[in-house]
Design a protein around this motif. Structure first.
Motif, short mmCIF file in Angstrom:
data_model
loop_
_atom_site.label_atom_id
_atom_site.label_comp_id
_atom_site.label_asym_id
_atom_site.label_seq_id
_atom_site.Cartn_x
_atom_site.Cartn_y
_atom_site.Cartn_z
N LYS A 22 -53.86 -37.56 -21.93
CA LYS A 22 -54.68 -36.57 -21.20
C LYS A 22 -54.01 -36.17 -19.89
O LYS A 22 -53.93 -34.98 -19.56
CB LYS A 22 -56.06 -37.16 -20.92
N ARG A 122 -59.98 -39.44 -2.37
CA ARG A 122 -58.90 -38.68 -3.00
C ARG A 122 -58.40 -37.44 -2.23
O ARG A 122 -58.59 -36.29 -2.65
CB ARG A 122 -59.29 -38.31 -4.44
N ILE A 124 -55.67 -34.63 -0.73
CA ILE A 124 -54.53 -33.97 -1.38
C ILE A 124 -53.50 -33.51 -0.33
O ILE A 124 -52.72 -32.58 -0.55
CB ILE A 124 -54.93 -32.81 -2.32
N ASP A 125 -53.50 -34.22 0.82
CA ASP A 125 -52.60 -33.86 1.91
C ASP A 125 -51.12 -33.87 1.48
O ASP A 125 -50.33 -33.03 1.94
CB ASP A 125 -52.80 -34.83 3.08
N LEU A 126 -50.75 -34.77 0.58
CA LEU A 126 -49.33 -34.86 0.21
C LEU A 126 -48.89 -33.66 -0.64
O LEU A 126 -47.75 -33.21 -0.55
CB LEU A 126 -49.06 -36.16 -0.54
N SER A 163 -47.77 -40.81 -5.23
CA SER A 163 -48.87 -40.02 -5.79
C SER A 163 -48.40 -39.27 -7.03
O SER A 163 -47.45 -38.48 -6.98
CB SER A 163 -49.38 -39.02 -4.74
N VAL A 164 -49.11 -39.52 -8.14
CA VAL A 164 -48.81 -38.82 -9.39
C VAL A 164 -49.02 -37.32 -9.20
O VAL A 164 -48.14 -36.50 -9.50
CB VAL A 164 -49.75 -39.33 -10.52
N GLY A 165 -50.20 -36.97 -8.67
CA GLY A 165 -50.57 -35.56 -8.56
C GLY A 165 -49.61 -34.81 -7.65
O GLY A 165 -49.15 -33.71 -7.99
N ASP A 305 -56.09 -47.23 -13.93
CA ASP A 305 -56.93 -46.71 -15.02
C ASP A 305 -57.25 -47.78 -16.07
O ASP A 305 -58.02 -47.52 -17.00
CB ASP A 305 -56.25 -45.51 -15.70
N ILE A 327 -55.29 -48.86 -5.38
CA ILE A 327 -55.06 -47.40 -5.42
C ILE A 327 -56.29 -46.61 -4.95
O ILE A 327 -56.18 -45.74 -4.09
CB ILE A 327 -54.68 -46.94 -6.85
N ARG A 371 -63.07 -44.41 -16.99
CA ARG A 371 -62.50 -45.70 -17.45
C ARG A 371 -63.52 -46.82 -17.39
O ARG A 371 -63.54 -47.70 -18.24
CB ARG A 371 -61.27 -46.06 -16.62
C1 EPZ Z 1 -53.79 -39.54 -11.33
O1 EPZ Z 1 -54.66 -39.15 -10.26
C2 EPZ Z 1 -54.64 -39.64 -12.57
N1 EPZ Z 1 -55.24 -38.34 -12.84
C3 EPZ Z 1 -55.70 -40.71 -12.41
O2 EPZ Z 1 -56.34 -40.86 -13.65
C4 EPZ Z 1 -55.05 -42.03 -12.04
O3 EPZ Z 1 -56.04 -42.98 -11.75
C5 EPZ Z 1 -54.14 -41.85 -10.83
O4 EPZ Z 1 -53.18 -40.79 -11.05
C6 EPZ Z 1 -53.33 -43.10 -10.48
O5 EPZ Z 1 -52.52 -43.46 -11.55
C7 EPZ Z 1 -54.53 -37.39 -13.43
O6 EPZ Z 1 -53.36 -37.55 -13.75
C8 EPZ Z 1 -55.23 -36.11 -13.72
P1 EPZ Z 1 -52.56 -40.20 -7.12
P2 EPZ Z 1 -54.05 -38.60 -8.92
O7 EPZ Z 1 -52.30 -38.95 -6.39
O8 EPZ Z 1 -52.82 -37.85 -9.22
C9 EPZ Z 1 -53.57 -41.19 -2.54
C10 EPZ Z 1 -58.16 -41.14 -15.13
O9 EPZ Z 1 -59.05 -42.03 -15.25
N2 EPZ Z 1 -53.22 -39.80 -2.23
O10 EPZ Z 1 -51.44 -40.92 -7.80
O11 EPZ Z 1 -55.13 -37.92 -8.18
C11 EPZ Z 1 -54.83 -41.35 -3.38
O12 EPZ Z 1 -55.99 -41.29 -2.59
C12 EPZ Z 1 -57.76 -40.61 -13.77
O13 EPZ Z 1 -57.59 -40.61 -16.09
C13 EPZ Z 1 -53.16 -39.40 -0.91
O14 EPZ Z 1 -53.41 -40.19 0.00
O15 EPZ Z 1 -53.72 -39.97 -8.19
C14 EPZ Z 1 -54.61 -42.67 -4.05
O16 EPZ Z 1 -54.95 -43.70 -3.17
C15 EPZ Z 1 -58.65 -41.03 -12.67
N3 EPZ Z 1 -52.83 -38.10 -0.65
C16 EPZ Z 1 -53.10 -42.70 -4.27
O17 EPZ Z 1 -52.55 -41.73 -3.37
C17 EPZ Z 1 -52.54 -37.22 -1.63
O18 EPZ Z 1 -52.22 -36.06 -1.32
C18 EPZ Z 1 -52.63 -42.39 -5.67
O19 EPZ Z 1 -53.29 -41.20 -6.13
C19 EPZ Z 1 -52.59 -37.63 -2.95
C20 EPZ Z 1 -52.93 -38.94 -3.24
#
Ligand code: EPZ
Length: 430
Positions: A22, A122, A124-126, A163-165, A305, A327, A371
């Motif tokens: 997904k 969550r 999205i600053d990065l 950060s994945v996103g 997850d 996380i 999850r």
């Molecule tokens: C992805 O979310 C997944 N979602 C999540 O899956 C998963 O839990 C997460 O990665 C961690 O593996 C998708 O891929 C759609 P991150 P994402 O950015 O990209 C912080 C599921 O159940 N952060 O890697 O949003 C954040 O707060 C979902 O399928 C910042 O501080 O996660 C977190 O603590 C839920 N600033 C850490 O980084 C930012 O700009 C990792 O988040 C971005 C993130």
């Protein structure tokens, strides 16, 4: 409102086929609009979040042709809007991948700013730091993120947090920037690699995905491709843990065992057997499980997850275990629900201290998120008596035919939508 009703106690036995990832698919669908040629994507999971993303893509004017449940053709040449509606971002945060995709292709994008969600605040600053570093003007006004640039210029971005996103969003925008971009401290998740492979199959110049440093040489245009999405490591892990919790014997097929290493390691630690094949893993868990320690970390660490599913296993393992969530700050909401099923778990800050109990007992519980919802189903499958899981729309966001796949392994589980149906199920199984 639909619910799952489960009669626990049957060991899961047999084979189950895993669908496409997904979280890879969400980003790949967004990236598919970056060319004006037609892109065909296969092994798409047929789950709610994917359908919402396809709606968002259609809404900005792209042609979306759903060939079948797992295949879609997308043509982005007809896009006529650079703005993604709040309705989509409210339903799936991953709509923000359209920001990177539209900005890369058209140098202009507007997406509603996502709020907090069920698992944490969550930010999205990065993502925005990356877009700005590429030369975009990014403003947040009236709940919208508006990004635009005369042209995007390759740059050096250091991600303060993995950060994945942000890695994926910046990678998409940089794929069509001028010159070379380097993303340091990049996320290494399999889906980051899958999105990079997808973009490369469209002609992008991305190297190093899967390591800490991703190097991207921007191109002017991307072209058509046919691409098959990787298997979902979290769906696979969920079935592996369901096998363990029910003392079963399940072969999980269509997986990449390498992606499951952290999950497999924890199953071995608690005393299960895991056999690896080329594209399958078999989990056998006949003996009582014992305690262990787990900390969630970015890949290749133990995935956040899989954290609720892990806690469910440890809740019925001998001894005292700890689960540290590093996380997301709000990912223990299921603990109160699990306590209603007899678990003995204390949460202190980001650590759950789990004293194993011999078994769970069936109860009525609510899925607090995707999850955690799946984890409560696993608890129900292993519990004595009947468990009803409410709010299963969360689970349907990310698991395709969950109850059917579990039933094919011998689980007594049905999707119902009324008290009458619950009673009918209870009579049938008693
Ligand atoms: C992805 O979310 C997944 N979602 C999540 O899956 C998963 O839990 C997460 O990665 C961690 O593996 C998708 O891929 C759609 P991150 P994402 O950015 O990209 C912080 C599921 O159940 N952060 O890697 O949003 C954040 O707060 C979902 O399928 C910042 O501080 O996660 C977190 O603590 C839920 N600033 C850490 O980084 C930012 O700009 C990792 O988040 C971005 C993130």
């Amino acid at each position: 409102m639909e619910q799952y009703v489960i009669k626990g106690g049957n060991p899961l036995v047999g084979e189950v086929e895993i669908g496409g990832a997904k979280n890879a698919a969400l980003a790949i669908l967004a990236a598919s609009i970056m060319t004006d040629e037609t892109v065909t994507i296969d092994n798409l999971p047929d789950v709610r979040d994917i359908n919402v993303m396809l709606g968002a893509i259609r809404d900005i004017g792209a042609v979306v042709d759903r060939v079948d449940a797992h295949t879609v053709r997308i043509n982005g040449s007809t896009i006529n809007a650079m703005s993604v509606d709040y309705e989509y971002i409210k339903r799936i945060r991953a709509s923000y991948y359209l920001l990177g995709a539209l900005l890369g292709k058209y140098k202009k994008a507007e997406v509603a700013l996502p709020g907090g969600c069920d698992i944490g605040s969550r930010p999205i600053d990065l993502h925005l730091k990356g877009f700005r570093a590429l030369g975009a003007q990014v403003d947040i006004q009236h709940g919208l993120i508006a990004a635009s640039a005369e042209h995007l210029q390759g740059t050096h971005v250091y991600l303060d947090k993995v950060s994945v996103g942000a890695t994926i969003n910046i990678m998409m925008a940089a794929a069509m920037a001028e010159g070379k971009t380097i993303i340091e401290n990049a996320a290494k998740e399999p889906h980051v690699v899958d999105v990079a492979n997808f973009l490369n199959s469209m002609g992008a110049g991305i190297r190093g995905a899967g390591t800490d440093v991703i190097r991207i040489v921007g191109v002017e245009k991307l072209h058509k491709t046919e691409y098959s999405i990787i298997p979902d490591q979290i769906e696979a892990g969920t079935f592996m843990f369901a096998a363990a919790a029910t003392r079963g014997d399940v072969t999980v097929k269509n997986v990449i065992p390498k992606h499951l290493e952290a999950t497999t390691a924890k199953l071995l630690e608690v005393g299960c057997e895991v056999e690896e094949f080329d594209d399958a893993v078999r989990v056998v868990c006949a003996k009582p499980m014992h305690h262990t320690q787990v900390t969630t970390l970015p890949y290749p660490g133990f995935p956040t997850d899989m954290q609720p599913q892990m806690s469910v296993i440890l809740g019925i393992a001998e001894g005292t275990s700890t689960v540290t969530e590093s996380i997301f700050e709000n990912r223990f909401k299921y603990v109160d629900e699990l306590t209603r099923m007899g678990a003995n778990i204390k949460v202190e800050s980001n650590i759950a201290i789990i004293a194993g109990v011999p078994k769970y007992t069936g109860a009525r519980v609510s899925a607090p998120d995707l999850r955690a919802g799946a984890a409560l189903v696993i608890a129900g499958l292993s519990a004595e008596g009947i468990t009803i899981v409410d709010d299963i729309y969360y689970i349907e966001r990310g698991y395709e035919h969950f109850e059917e796949k579990l039933a094919s392994l011998g689980a007594q589980i049905e999707k119902v939508s009324s008290e009458k149906e619950i009673q009918k199920f209870t009579l049938k199984v008693s």
